[in-house]
Design a protein around this motif. Sequence first.
Motif, PDB file in Angstrom:
ATOM      1  N   THR A  25       0.853  -1.183   0.000  1.00 48.25           N
ATOM      2  CA  THR A  25       0.000   0.000   0.000  1.00 48.25           C
ATOM      3  C   THR A  25       0.891   1.236   0.000  1.00 48.25           C
ATOM      4  O   THR A  25       1.845   1.316   0.771  1.00 48.25           O
ATOM      5  CB  THR A  25      -0.905   0.024   1.245  1.00 48.25           C
ATOM      6  OG1 THR A  25      -1.685  -1.167   1.268  1.00 48.25           O
ATOM      7  CG2 THR A  25      -1.826   1.221   1.228  1.00 48.25           C
ATOM      8  N   ALA A  27       0.820   5.735  -0.419  1.00 50.62           N
ATOM      9  CA  ALA A  27       0.003   6.951  -0.399  1.00 50.62           C
ATOM     10  C   ALA A  27       0.565   7.924  -1.425  1.00 50.62           C
ATOM     11  O   ALA A  27       1.786   8.007  -1.613  1.00 50.62           O
ATOM     12  CB  ALA A  27       0.021   7.575   0.986  1.00 50.62           C
ATOM     13  N   THR A  29      -0.329  11.943  -3.545  1.00 55.35           N
ATOM     14  CA  THR A  29      -1.160  13.109  -3.843  1.00 55.35           C
ATOM     15  C   THR A  29      -1.118  13.419  -5.332  1.00 55.35           C
ATOM     16  O   THR A  29      -1.893  14.224  -5.815  1.00 55.35           O
ATOM     17  CB  THR A  29      -0.673  14.352  -3.064  1.00 55.35           C
ATOM     18  OG1 THR A  29       0.704  14.592  -3.391  1.00 55.35           O
ATOM     19  CG2 THR A  29      -0.819  14.156  -1.563  1.00 55.35           C
ATOM     20  N   HIS A 151      -8.964  14.796  -3.472  1.00 57.57           N
ATOM     21  CA  HIS A 151      -8.432  13.900  -2.445  1.00 57.57           C
ATOM     22  C   HIS A 151      -7.119  13.256  -2.886  1.00 57.57           C
ATOM     23  O   HIS A 151      -6.910  13.006  -4.067  1.00 57.57           O
ATOM     24  CB  HIS A 151      -9.426  12.775  -2.133  1.00 57.57           C
ATOM     25  CG  HIS A 151     -10.683  13.247  -1.500  1.00 57.57           C
ATOM     26  ND1 HIS A 151     -10.734  13.761  -0.225  1.00 57.57           N
ATOM     27  CD2 HIS A 151     -11.956  13.292  -1.963  1.00 57.57           C
ATOM     28  CE1 HIS A 151     -11.975  14.093   0.070  1.00 57.57           C
ATOM     29  NE2 HIS A 151     -12.740  13.823  -0.982  1.00 57.57           N
ATOM     30  N   SER A 152      -6.273  12.946  -1.913  1.00 59.94           N
ATOM     31  CA  SER A 152      -5.112  12.106  -2.175  1.00 59.94           C
ATOM     32  C   SER A 152      -5.595  10.654  -2.192  1.00 59.94           C
ATOM     33  O   SER A 152      -6.759  10.388  -1.886  1.00 59.94           O
ATOM     34  CB  SER A 152      -4.042  12.316  -1.108  1.00 59.94           C
ATOM     35  OG  SER A 152      -4.557  11.996   0.171  1.00 59.94           O
ATOM     36  N   LEU A 153      -4.706   9.738  -2.553  1.00 55.77           N
ATOM     37  CA  LEU A 153      -5.095   8.331  -2.668  1.00 55.77           C
ATOM     38  C   LEU A 153      -4.182   7.418  -1.858  1.00 55.77           C
ATOM     39  O   LEU A 153      -2.975   7.650  -1.774  1.00 55.77           O
ATOM     40  CB  LEU A 153      -4.993   7.846  -4.114  1.00 55.77           C
ATOM     41  CG  LEU A 153      -6.067   8.178  -5.112  1.00 55.77           C
ATOM     42  CD1 LEU A 153      -5.757   7.499  -6.440  1.00 55.77           C
ATOM     43  CD2 LEU A 153      -7.438   7.797  -4.629  1.00 55.77           C
ATOM     44  N   GLU A 154      -4.790   6.381  -1.324  1.00 56.45           N
ATOM     45  CA  GLU A 154      -4.052   5.234  -0.822  1.00 56.45           C
ATOM     46  C   GLU A 154      -4.203   4.189  -1.931  1.00 56.45           C
ATOM     47  O   GLU A 154      -5.324   3.852  -2.314  1.00 56.45           O
ATOM     48  CB  GLU A 154      -4.669   4.744   0.482  1.00 56.45           C
ATOM     49  CG  GLU A 154      -3.994   3.509   1.034  1.00 56.45           C
ATOM     50  CD  GLU A 154      -4.703   3.007   2.277  1.00 56.45           C
ATOM     51  OE1 GLU A 154      -4.152   3.183   3.373  1.00 56.45           O
ATOM     52  OE2 GLU A 154      -5.807   2.444   2.124  1.00 56.45           O
ATOM     53  N   ASN A 168      -8.163   4.046  -2.300  1.00 56.94           N
ATOM     54  CA  ASN A 168      -9.045   4.631  -1.294  1.00 56.94           C
ATOM     55  C   ASN A 168      -8.738   6.096  -1.170  1.00 56.94           C
ATOM     56  O   ASN A 168      -7.595   6.474  -0.862  1.00 56.94           O
ATOM     57  CB  ASN A 168      -8.852   3.939   0.066  1.00 56.94           C
ATOM     58  CG  ASN A 168      -9.272   2.491   0.023  1.00 56.94           C
ATOM     59  OD1 ASN A 168     -10.377   2.183  -0.366  1.00 56.94           O
ATOM     60  ND2 ASN A 168      -8.366   1.609   0.395  1.00 56.94           N
ATOM     61  N   GLN A 170      -8.268   9.653   0.419  1.00 59.76           N
ATOM     62  CA  GLN A 170      -7.870  10.042   1.783  1.00 59.76           C
ATOM     63  C   GLN A 170      -8.333  11.453   2.090  1.00 59.76           C
ATOM     64  O   GLN A 170      -8.418  12.286   1.287  1.00 59.76           O
ATOM     65  CB  GLN A 170      -6.348   9.959   1.937  1.00 59.76           C
ATOM     66  CG  GLN A 170      -5.831   8.560   1.685  1.00 59.76           C
ATOM     67  CD  GLN A 170      -6.352   7.553   2.701  1.00 59.76           C
ATOM     68  OE1 GLN A 170      -6.098   7.685   3.880  1.00 59.76           O
ATOM     69  NE2 GLN A 170      -7.104   6.569   2.235  1.00 59.76           N
TER      70      GLN A 170
END
Length: 170
Positions: A25, A27, A29, A151-154, A168, A170
């Motif tokens: 996973t 993270a 932006t 939104h940023s993402l996971e 997802n 964030q």
Amino acid sequence: MSSIYRFLVGAAGVTLGCIVSSCTTVATTQYEATALTTYTWRVEYTTDPSDRRRTRTEEFASTSLLNQNGEQPDGAVTGPDDQGLWWAELPLRPTAEELEGRKRSLEQIGTPELLKTVEYSLTYTTDGQTRTLPTDHSVYRKAVRARQDGHSLEVLLGVGDATVEDVNPQ
């Protein structure tokens, strides 16, 4: 089967698969969701219509259009469709001369079919490294909505970090 049940079973399958195979996973932006929509004319040629092993397929003209982040691309002729995708103009249907030109001895020419295909990918940057990986429609749509909402993402990567299995916001 209800859609909620299917979603839960699918989510459980992805989660279990990732636990077993050690998914990663990350993270981010900075990301871009793309979908390459393609129309292609295809024709089957056969020496025996009752035996699929004696059939071969030829592809003729095609057109493609790159969708980025759900926005209407230049050159879009139709869309967005019910999947949120834009499409280029139809390629020219193969002529009788083109069809006959690819025919082998004793073969019958099938009826030209127009195929619609989509290749999805997600490009993301994390720790100064940019990667582009294949994904599917549901991930593409989640990333498009997350980007539109700022939104940023996971990002959940698949086995060997070779695909994007889920995102997802964030």
